[in-house]
Design a protein around this motif. Structure first.
Motif, PDB file in Angstrom:
ATOM      1  N   UNK A  97     -13.624 -23.889  52.610  1.00 33.03           N
ATOM      2  CA  UNK A  97     -12.894 -23.669  51.356  1.00 33.03           C
ATOM      3  C   UNK A  97     -11.394 -23.542  51.611  1.00 33.03           C
ATOM      4  N   UNK A  98     -11.032 -22.789  52.647  1.00 33.48           N
ATOM      5  CA  UNK A  98      -9.613 -22.606  52.943  1.00 33.48           C
ATOM      6  C   UNK A  98      -8.986 -23.919  53.398  1.00 33.48           C
ATOM      7  N   UNK A  99      -9.723 -24.730  54.136  1.00 37.45           N
ATOM      8  CA  UNK A  99      -9.225 -26.049  54.535  1.00 37.45           C
ATOM      9  C   UNK A  99      -8.961 -26.918  53.304  1.00 37.45           C
ATOM     10  N   UNK A 100      -9.819 -26.835  52.286  1.00 36.95           N
ATOM     11  CA  UNK A 100      -9.600 -27.588  51.046  1.00 36.95           C
ATOM     12  C   UNK A 100      -8.359 -27.101  50.314  1.00 36.95           C
ATOM     13  N   UNK A 101      -8.155 -25.781  50.286  1.00 39.94           N
ATOM     14  CA  UNK A 101      -6.960 -25.234  49.649  1.00 39.94           C
ATOM     15  C   UNK A 101      -5.704 -25.689  50.366  1.00 39.94           C
ATOM     16  N   UNK A 102      -5.723 -25.672  51.704  1.00 38.60           N
ATOM     17  CA  UNK A 102      -4.576 -26.140  52.480  1.00 38.60           C
ATOM     18  C   UNK A 102      -4.327 -27.620  52.228  1.00 38.60           C
ATOM     19  N   UNK A 103      -5.391 -28.404  52.118  1.00 38.15           N
ATOM     20  CA  UNK A 103      -5.248 -29.840  51.852  1.00 38.15           C
ATOM     21  C   UNK A 103      -4.567 -30.088  50.512  1.00 38.15           C
ATOM     22  N   UNK A 104      -4.999 -29.376  49.473  1.00 35.79           N
ATOM     23  CA  UNK A 104      -4.383 -29.516  48.161  1.00 35.79           C
ATOM     24  C   UNK A 104      -2.934 -29.062  48.176  1.00 35.79           C
ATOM     25  N   UNK A 105      -2.663 -27.917  48.805  1.00 39.06           N
ATOM     26  CA  UNK A 105      -1.295 -27.390  48.858  1.00 39.06           C
ATOM     27  C   UNK A 105      -0.381 -28.300  49.666  1.00 39.06           C
ATOM     28  N   UNK A 106      -0.868 -28.822  50.784  1.00 39.19           N
ATOM     29  CA  UNK A 106      -0.050 -29.698  51.624  1.00 39.19           C
ATOM     30  C   UNK A 106       0.271 -31.000  50.912  1.00 39.19           C
ATOM     31  N   UNK A 107      -0.693 -31.538  50.176  1.00 37.93           N
ATOM     32  CA  UNK A 107      -0.447 -32.776  49.430  1.00 37.93           C
ATOM     33  C   UNK A 107       0.600 -32.561  48.348  1.00 37.93           C
ATOM     34  N   UNK A 108       0.475 -31.450  47.618  1.00 40.99           N
ATOM     35  CA  UNK A 108       1.468 -31.136  46.587  1.00 40.99           C
ATOM     36  C   UNK A 108       2.838 -30.889  47.198  1.00 40.99           C
ATOM     37  N   UNK A 109       2.895 -30.209  48.352  1.00 41.58           N
ATOM     38  CA  UNK A 109       4.171 -29.927  49.011  1.00 41.58           C
ATOM     39  C   UNK A 109       4.832 -31.199  49.508  1.00 41.58           C
ATOM     40  N   UNK A 110       4.026 -32.151  50.013  1.00 42.63           N
ATOM     41  CA  UNK A 110       4.579 -33.412  50.517  1.00 42.63           C
ATOM     42  C   UNK A 110       5.275 -34.203  49.413  1.00 42.63           C
TER      43      UNK A 110
END
Length: 318
Positions: A97-110
Motif C-alpha cells: 500500500x505504501x509503495x502505491x502511495x509513493x508511486x502516485x505521489x512521485x508521479x504527481x511530483x514529476x
C-alpha cells in the motif's frame, strides 16, 4: 564543531523529538477512544473469559506506558504486529500500500514540480501582465477548492461525460507501467492541480523579491536580457524558499493523499488507514499514522537541510 554542522544536528535532533511527540499523541489518542477494544472486536456475545484472554493477547492488561514503549520499540525494529481484521502481519499489508502511495505521489511530483517552477518563472518574468493575472486567478482558485471537489469535477467531466479515463484507480502488480499510469491519471491530475498552485506562487514571490536587490539592478545596467537575469541570476538566489515549499508540498503529496485515495478507491496507505478506522483495526491505524508522520517529518527535515545548504546566509548564521 563548525556552525553548519551544529545547525544541521540541531535540526535532526528536533526532527527526532517531533517524531517522539507525535508517537505519544498517536498512542494517547488511541487510548482515549471510547469502549473496550477487545469487546468491540469480539462482539457482545463473547464470554468474559474470552475477552480477558484476548486483552492479554493484545497486551491490554499491561500499564499504558509499558505498552507504549513496547509498541515504539517494535515499530523501530520494523515489527508492526498483526492486523486484528485478518490476522496478517501489518508490515506485509502496509508495504504494498505504501509503495502505491509513493508511486502516485512521485508521479504527481514529476509533473507538478517542473510545471510550477516554470509557471512561477514566467509569472515573475511577465509580472502584472495578462498572463500573470490569469495564472494568479487560476492558482488562487485551485488553492480555494478542496481536493475532493476537484476530484469529483474531473470524474464528472473526464470520466462520466467524456469517458476518457477510469473513475476508479484500481492498480495491481500484474499491470504494466503504462497501464498503471493510465489508471492514475485522474488522481494524479487532482494532486498536481492542488500542489502546483502553492509552489508556483511561492516561486513567483521569491523571484520578485530577489528582482528588487542591488545585484539584479547591476545585471540590468550591464544590458543583460530580462530572461537571462531572471533565470540565471534571480532564480538561483531564490532557491531557499522555493526548496522549502517544494519539499512541504512533496510531504503533502505523500501524507495528504488520504482523501484523493478514498475518492478514487486507490489501493494506497491512505485508503488502508480509512478502512482500518472503520474496522477498528487499531494496530494498523497506529502503524499507518506513524509512517505518515515519519515521512512528513523526514521530508520537512530534508527541506530544512537543503535550504541551509543553498543559502549562504543560513550556512553562516553568525
Amino acid at each position: 564543531m563548525s556552525p553548519l554542522k551544529e545547525l544541521l544536528l540541531k535540526r535532526i535532533a528536533f526532527g527526532a523529538l517531533t517524531l517522539i511527540v507525535i508517537s505519544v499523541l498517536i498512542f494517547v489518542g488511541v487510548e482515549l477512544l471510547p469502549g473496550d477494544l477487545a469487546q468491540a472486536v469480539l462482539g457482545q456475545s463473547a464470554t468474559p473469559e474470552t475477552v480477558a484472554a484476548f486483552r492479554k493477547e493484545l497486551k491490554l492488561d499491561l500499564p499504558p506506558h509499558v505498552r507504549y514503549f513496547a509498541w515504539l520499540s517494535d515499530f523501530v525494529q520494523g515489527d508492526f504486529g498483526n492486523s486484528l481484521a485478518n490476522g496478517r502481519p501489518i508490515a506485509g499489508l502496509i508495504g504494498w500500500r505504501f509503495a502505491n502511495t509513493i508511486f502516485l505521489a512521485a508521479t504527481a511530483a514529476a509533473i507538478a514540480v517542473p510545471l510550477s517552477i516554470l509557471l512561477g518563472i514566467l509569472a515573475a518574468l511577465y509580472r502584472n501582465s495578462l498572463f500573470d493575472r490569469i495564472i494568479s486567478i487560476v492558482t488562487l482558485s485551485m488553492i480555494s477548492f478542496p481536493e475532493f471537489f476537484i476530484a469529483y469535477i474531473l470524474i464528472a467531466f473526464l470520466s462520466v461525460k467524456l469517458g476518457l479515463f477510469p473513475s476508479m484507480a484500481s492498480i495491481n502488480d500484474r499491470m504494466s507501467l503504462w497501464d498503471k499510469l493510465y489508471m492514475i491519471i485522474l488522481p494524479c491530475a487532482t494532486l498536481t492541480m492542488v500542489v502546483t498552485a502553492h509552489m508556483m506562487r511561492q516561486t513567483r514571490a521569491s523571484i520578485i523579491n530577489i528582482l528588487g536587490t542591488s545585484f539584479i539592478e547591476m545585471a540590468r545596467l550591464k544590458g543583460l536580457k530580462r530572461l537571462r537575469v531572471v533565470v540565471l541570476h534571480a532564480f538561483p538566489n531564490a532557491l531557499s524558499p522555493v526548496i522549502n515549499v517544494v519539499a512541504i508540498n512533496l510531504a503533502y503529496l505523500v501524507v495528504g493523499v488520504v482523501i484523493v485515495e478514498v475518492v478514487f478507491v486507490y489501493p494506497g496507505l491512505g485508503q488502508l488507514l480509512v478502512d482500518s478506522v472503520s474496522k477498528r483495526d487499531i494496530p494498523v491505524v497506529q502503524a499507518a499514522g506513524l509512517i505518515f508522520a515519519t515521512t512528513y517529518v523526514i521530508l520537512n527535515l530534508l527541506a530544512d537541510i537543503l535550504a541551509i545548504l543553498s543559502n549562504p546566509r543560513l550556512r553562516s548564521p553568525k
